[in-house]
Design a protein around this motif. Structure first.
Motif, short mmCIF file in Angstrom:
data_model
loop_
_atom_site.label_atom_id
_atom_site.label_comp_id
_atom_site.label_asym_id
_atom_site.label_seq_id
_atom_site.Cartn_x
_atom_site.Cartn_y
_atom_site.Cartn_z
N CYS A 1 0.85 -1.19 0.00
CA CYS A 1 0.00 0.00 0.00
C CYS A 1 0.89 1.24 0.00
O CYS A 1 1.81 1.34 0.82
CB CYS A 1 -0.90 -0.01 1.23
SG CYS A 1 -1.86 1.50 1.44
N PRO A 2 0.66 2.20 -0.89
CA PRO A 2 1.50 3.40 -0.91
C PRO A 2 1.26 4.30 0.30
O PRO A 2 2.08 5.14 0.62
CB PRO A 2 1.11 4.11 -2.21
CG PRO A 2 -0.20 3.53 -2.60
CD PRO A 2 -0.30 2.18 -1.99
N ASN A 3 0.15 4.10 1.01
CA ASN A 3 -0.19 4.96 2.15
C ASN A 3 0.42 4.45 3.45
O ASN A 3 1.04 5.21 4.19
CB ASN A 3 -1.71 5.06 2.28
CG ASN A 3 -2.13 6.13 3.24
OD1 ASN A 3 -1.49 7.17 3.35
ND2 ASN A 3 -3.20 5.89 3.96
N CYS A 4 0.25 3.15 3.75
CA CYS A 4 0.71 2.62 5.05
C CYS A 4 1.77 1.54 4.91
O CYS A 4 2.22 0.99 5.91
CB CYS A 4 -0.48 2.08 5.84
SG CYS A 4 -1.21 0.59 5.15
N ALA A 5 2.15 1.16 3.71
CA ALA A 5 3.19 0.17 3.42
C ALA A 5 2.81 -1.25 3.83
O ALA A 5 3.67 -2.10 3.98
CB ALA A 5 4.52 0.56 4.05
N ALA A 6 1.52 -1.54 4.01
CA ALA A 6 1.09 -2.92 4.26
C ALA A 6 1.32 -3.72 3.00
O ALA A 6 1.08 -3.25 1.88
CB ALA A 6 -0.38 -2.94 4.65
N GLU A 7 1.81 -4.96 3.14
CA GLU A 7 2.13 -5.78 1.98
C GLU A 7 1.10 -6.89 1.82
O GLU A 7 0.64 -7.47 2.80
CB GLU A 7 3.52 -6.38 2.12
CG GLU A 7 4.61 -5.32 2.02
CD GLU A 7 5.99 -5.92 1.95
OE1 GLU A 7 6.13 -7.13 2.20
OE2 GLU A 7 6.92 -5.18 1.64
#
Length: 148
Positions: free
Chosen positions: A5-11
């Motif tokens: 995710c570009p917002n929170c970096a969750a993969e």
């Protein structure tokens, strides 16, 4: 394919088939951010060079020694046409992908859950008389199990 995710970096692991039709709008489960994801495009310069080299004229006998000669002399001319691009799941790509580390917290959570369920089952068996006295509808359940 691994997408973050570009917002929170969750993969997230997204199957390549889900993105094969083109870019898709995804929503992050953690922060609810919406973003677009697509399969990476193959490098244009390399693919054009490979295609031009494969579809070029046949090599002449006086070609320099450092020029690669892909096809043996007995291969028909039709076999020299370029092949389609390899699929995304080639063994080389899978071997080159970094392996994700084992999630020790998830394993510990599963083990703890199994232990708690086993302890609850044992307590239900060992203290069945107290359970039936405290909650009379449990008598039917223990009767069905042959423990009444």
């Amino acid at each position: 394919m691994r997408i973050s995710c570009p917002n929170c970096a969750a993969e997230y692991d997204v199957p390549d088939q889900a993105l094969a039709a083109g870019p898709r709008l995804l929503r992050c489960a953690r922060c609810q951010h919406r973003f677009e994801a697509a399969l990476p495009a193959p490098p244009a310069a390399e693919s054009r060079a490979e295609t031009a080299g494969a579809a070029g004229p046949p090599m002449s006998p006086e070609a320099p020694d450092d020029t690669p000669q892909d096809l043996p002399a007995d291969v028909p001319e039709a076999a020299s046409t370029p092949l389609a691009a390899p699929t995304a799941q080639t063994p080389e790509r899978l071997a080159a992908a970094p392996a994700s580390p084992p999630d020790r917290f998830a394993l510990a959570g599963w083990l703890l859950t199994v232990l708690l369920l086993a302890a609850a089952g044992y307590a239900g068996f060992a203290f069945r008389a107290e359970v039936m006295a405290a909650w009379p509808p449990a008598q039917r359940l223990y009767g069905l199990l042959g423990l009444g």
